[in-house]
Design an enzyme around this catalytic site. Structure first.
Site, mmCIF file in Angstrom:
data_model
loop_
_atom_site.group_PDB
_atom_site.id
_atom_site.type_symbol
_atom_site.label_atom_id
_atom_site.label_comp_id
_atom_site.label_asym_id
_atom_site.label_seq_id
_atom_site.Cartn_x
_atom_site.Cartn_y
_atom_site.Cartn_z
ATOM 1 N N THR A 51 0.826 -1.200 0.000
ATOM 2 C CA THR A 51 0.000 0.000 0.000
ATOM 3 C C THR A 51 0.864 1.255 0.000
ATOM 4 O O THR A 51 0.457 2.296 -0.508
ATOM 5 C CB THR A 51 -0.947 -0.005 1.213
ATOM 6 O OG1 THR A 51 -1.688 -1.229 1.222
ATOM 7 C CG2 THR A 51 -1.921 1.157 1.170
ATOM 8 N N TYR A 138 6.456 -12.961 2.508
ATOM 9 C CA TYR A 138 5.208 -12.631 1.822
ATOM 10 C C TYR A 138 5.046 -13.565 0.626
ATOM 11 O O TYR A 138 5.836 -13.534 -0.317
ATOM 12 C CB TYR A 138 5.242 -11.172 1.378
ATOM 13 C CG TYR A 138 3.911 -10.562 1.000
ATOM 14 C CD1 TYR A 138 2.734 -11.305 0.978
ATOM 15 C CD2 TYR A 138 3.834 -9.216 0.673
ATOM 16 C CE1 TYR A 138 1.524 -10.734 0.642
ATOM 17 C CE2 TYR A 138 2.634 -8.621 0.328
ATOM 18 C CZ TYR A 138 1.479 -9.377 0.309
ATOM 19 O OH TYR A 138 0.278 -8.796 -0.030
ATOM 20 N N LYS A 163 2.936 -14.346 5.411
ATOM 21 C CA LYS A 163 1.775 -13.589 4.947
ATOM 22 C C LYS A 163 1.359 -14.143 3.592
ATOM 23 O O LYS A 163 2.168 -14.201 2.665
ATOM 24 C CB LYS A 163 2.125 -12.106 4.839
ATOM 25 C CG LYS A 163 0.968 -11.241 4.363
ATOM 26 C CD LYS A 163 1.370 -9.778 4.267
ATOM 27 C CE LYS A 163 0.206 -8.944 3.745
ATOM 28 N NZ LYS A 163 0.584 -7.528 3.571
#
Length: 326
Positions: A51, A138, A163
């Site tokens: 983000t 991730y 994640k």
């Protein structure tokens, strides 16, 4: 995990990276953005990640973003810095994030290429060795972890979490089970876009934590969702999914990259001058931005309506309009 590793209790906040009109990182607006969300009790702050447009930041800028976030948070919650991409870039950012006072790293995928399990494990270990910070891997894009990879990485005490950004529930379940079989207590996160919509399924396979881009632009509602989720208030949670998150996802899916662009647009609508996204992302059209403004107004009104019937903590006073933050 060790006693010194961060533990997360709350929705995971992924701030945007504000830019000035000259396209420099705006650390003052970043501090305002981060500080204004802390009263809503995030479980951790993840600057310079997806983000936060990590893909568009230089190593120097990424570290600048992390340092400004650490200063704004002032030790109240863990700060987990994004790193990744080319190996040299990833290790440089990892060292800089450690110097800036971050509490850990979220390791985004390597740039462009993918390799074998041996190669991916070696890449993670090379980045982890660049600093003393704990690492969350991730799972998305070119970083596709297998149960075998997680079993091997669990032997590295610096790797503390996983994640998932792919959305293969069966594979994610196998990875959770593989990690549990090692005896390590890794932390597991749902990192899909607009993760609130899929978190009910992830909770069922042993992944209790999730990231929230929505928290960056409408923390009043995102914090309410998290409290309903943890309290088992399914009526409130499903109402939020039906009336806010589902329409948001429909708008998000209209244009690639809107998982970031809409959040920045939402912050601008609410009065915070975070600037535009950097290429190759694009900003919403005026028509899309108008629909987002309506959705934010409706979301704020929904949060206000539901607040009285939930156990969520009192939020800072706001006016239920899309231009209410500043």
């Amino acid at each position: 995990m060790t006693a010194a590793d961060p533990v997360f209790d709350g929705v995971l906040f992924f701030p945007v990276t504000p830019f000035t009109d000259d396209d420099d990182v705006d650390v003052d607006v970043l501090a305002e953005h981060v500080g204004s969300r802390l009263p809503f009790a995030p479980g951790g702050v993840f600057p310079a990640c997806g983000t936060g447009e990590f893909h568009a930041l230089s190593a120097r800028e990424a570290v600048e973003v992390v340092r400004a976030t650490v200063q704004a948070v002032a030790g109240r919650v863990p700060v987990i810095a994004g790193t990744g991409g080319p190996l040299g870039h990833a290790t440089e950012v990892a060292r800089g994030a450690a110097d800036a006072g971050a509490d850990g790293l979220l390791l985004l995928p390597p740039y462009l290429v993918s390799g074998t399990t041996d190669g991916l494990v070696a890449w993670v270990e090379a980045v982890a060795a660049a600093s003393e910070l704990p690492v969350i891997v991730y799972h998305r894009g070119t970083a596709r972890y297998t149960p075998e990879a997680i079993t091997r990485l669990a032997a590295n005490p610096r790797v503390i979490g996983f994640k998932d950004g792919i959305g293969d529930i069966g594979l994610a379940q196998e990875i959770v089970l593989a990690a549990e079989a090692t005896g390590r207590k890794l932390q597991f996160f749902n990192g899909l876009l607009t993760a609130e919509l899929s978190q009910g399924a992830y909770r069922g396979i042993g992944i209790p934590l999730y990231s929230s881009a929505a928290f960056a632009m409408i923390p009043e509602l995102a914090a309410l969702h998290y409290r309903a989720y943890t309290d088992g208030d399914e009526a409130t949670r499903l109402t939020l999914l039906r009336e806010f998150y589902t329409p948001l996802v429909r708008l998000r899916d209209e244009t690639p990259g809107f998982g970031v662009s809409l959040v920045k647009a939402g912050l601008r609508l609410r009065g915070l001058a975070v600037g535009s996204v950097r290429p190759p992302l694009v900003d919403p059209t005026p028509e899309q931005e108008s629909r987002l403004a309506t959705l934010l107004d409706e979301g704020l009104a929904l949060a206000e309506r539901l607040q009285a019937t939930t156990a969520a903590p009192a939020a800072p006073a706001t006016t239920a309009t899309a231009t209410a933050v500043r």
